[in-house]
Design an enzyme around this catalytic site. Sequence first.
Site, mmCIF file in Angstrom:
data_model
loop_
_atom_site.group_PDB
_atom_site.id
_atom_site.type_symbol
_atom_site.label_atom_id
_atom_site.label_comp_id
_atom_site.label_asym_id
_atom_site.label_seq_id
_atom_site.Cartn_x
_atom_site.Cartn_y
_atom_site.Cartn_z
ATOM 1 N N GLY A 29 0.801 -1.221 0.000
ATOM 2 C CA GLY A 29 0.000 0.000 0.000
ATOM 3 C C GLY A 29 0.829 1.264 0.000
ATOM 4 C CG ASP A 47 -7.512 -1.382 9.649
ATOM 5 O OD1 ASP A 47 -7.350 -0.881 10.777
ATOM 6 O OD2 ASP A 47 -8.060 -2.475 9.486
ATOM 7 C CE1 TYR A 117 -7.998 -2.194 18.178
ATOM 8 C CE2 TYR A 117 -10.244 -1.430 17.844
ATOM 9 C CZ TYR A 117 -9.022 -1.846 17.337
ATOM 10 O OH TYR A 117 -8.847 -1.933 15.999
#
Length: 181
Positions: A29, A47, A117
């Site tokens: 990416g 992300d 999380y």
Amino acid sequence: MVIDVYKKFFPDISIGYSDPRLTVHIGDGIEFLRSVPEGSFDVIILDAFQQMGSLAEELADNSVLRSVARALSPGGVMSCPADSFWNKDFSVTDTIEHAKKIFSGSVNYAWCTVPAYASGMIGFMVCSNSEVDVKHPLNPLNPDNYGVAKGPPKYYNSEVHTAAFCLPSFAKKRCLLLKSD
């Protein structure tokens, strides 16, 4: 393979892959962003990326965000992970200031609950090279037409979207820069 597994096991939420406006690029990416023409994308969502403002560490690589800023079209928006305001070592203010050095327009911090999380929530930086009102959905959900989706989202709606940019009092107090946003 990840996309194929996602389509097989999560068909209701991977429906976006059938949207004709979507083009999937599989590869590095960072190299891809560096190679695209300036102003190529309306939306860039990062992300798998070092969180902005993580535990007293400088952003992993400013050149990545500079590549993102260069690749955004006028009015284009980038979203990437940021740390949780519950983390005492995280500064929303410092993270916003850091992003403002790279993005010349709107720079905003948003958050949502994610039970997986550690703090139960995650933050996001939502940035643009233009002044963009990201706090209010441009196209609120239409109960008669959800596009390629088979029905309404289970979590997201316009009110949740707008609320994501509101900070609790203790976090807002630590973040004097947000008073003008």
